[in-house]
Design an enzyme around this catalytic site. Structure first.
Site, short mmCIF file in Angstrom:
data_model
loop_
_atom_site.label_atom_id
_atom_site.label_comp_id
_atom_site.label_asym_id
_atom_site.label_seq_id
_atom_site.Cartn_x
_atom_site.Cartn_y
_atom_site.Cartn_z
CG ASP A 183 -4.28 50.00 35.96
OD1 ASP A 183 -3.06 49.97 36.26
OD2 ASP A 183 -5.02 50.97 36.23
CE LYS A 214 -8.37 51.04 37.76
NZ LYS A 214 -7.79 51.11 36.40
CE LYS A 267 -6.19 54.00 38.35
NZ LYS A 267 -5.56 53.66 37.06
#
Length: 219
Positions: free
Chosen positions: A87, A149, A178
């Site tokens: 991430d 995300k 996400k």
């Protein structure tokens, strides 16, 4: 809902004992992954090596202000220690300055470092306009990222249903989305999933899946 969740502990004062509890909870509840700071990657990979729980870590976290070379090294190092998913925080200053080519090249470089491992690009949506979010979605998709995300959980706000819908509408079905930051109840998590989230990052994961009220503040 359990398999949507990246069970998360990214606090600076996280202890090994707390990380062990995180891993054990993820195993017990069959969460998709644990999301932890890079220094705990090897430990979590060893503790969860007989489970199906993936190891997720963060790169350029939480500001996104590291150079691309540093982010690439962080990525390579994390994967060598056992990370399954990366991430990565985009450079917010570059977004606000409109340096779209620089951003795209960075995502491409980090995806190349990931190889077959999964890459999520963190936007910090609370700091951006809808137009900037759409632009980042398109750049992330073109650069080969696997997910977009919303948030680090360390800025001025977290995921919103509106931003999840916008991101899903922009990337279509080809990428993951996400939701992270401020997702602390089952109802909120379900709202994010209904809006198009394919993964939810949360520290209150056990409370979310049991329906109980979270006992502490967190990611």
């Amino acid at each position: 809902m359990n398999h949507y969740i990246d069970h998360t502990l990214l606090l600076a004062n996280a202890t090994t004992k707390q990380i062990n509890t995180l891993c054990d909870e993820a195993h017990e509840h069959q969460f998709f992954s644990v999301c932890i700071n890079p220094d705990f990657v090897e430990h979590c990979a060893e503790r969860l090596n007989t489970s199906n729980v993936k190891i997720c870590t963060v790169i350029g976290f939480p500001l996104g202000a590291n150079t691309t070379a540093v982010k690439v090294f962080e990525t390579q190092n994390a994967i060598s220690l056992g990370a399954d998913e990366i991430d990565m925080v985009v450079n917010i200053s570059d977004v606000l300055d409109g340096k779209w080519d620089v951003i795209e090249k960075e995502i491409v470089a980090i995806k190349e470092a990931c190889g077959p491992k999964l890459l999520k690009v963190i936007f910090e949506t609370c700091l951006l306009t809808n137009e900037q979010i759409v632009k980042l979605c398109n750049i992330s998709k073109r650069a080969g990222a696997d997910f977009v995300k919303t948030s680090t959980g360390f800025s001025t706000g977290g995921a919103t249903v509106e931003h999840i819908k916008l991101m899903r509408d922009t990337v279509g079905k080809q990428m993951g989305v996400k939701a992270s930051g401020g997702v602390r109840t089952k109802e909120t998590a379900q709202a994010m999933i209904d809006a198009g989230a394919s993964r939810v990052g949360a520290s209150a994961s056990v409370s979310i899946v049991t329906g109980e009220a979270p006992t502490t503040n967190g990611y």
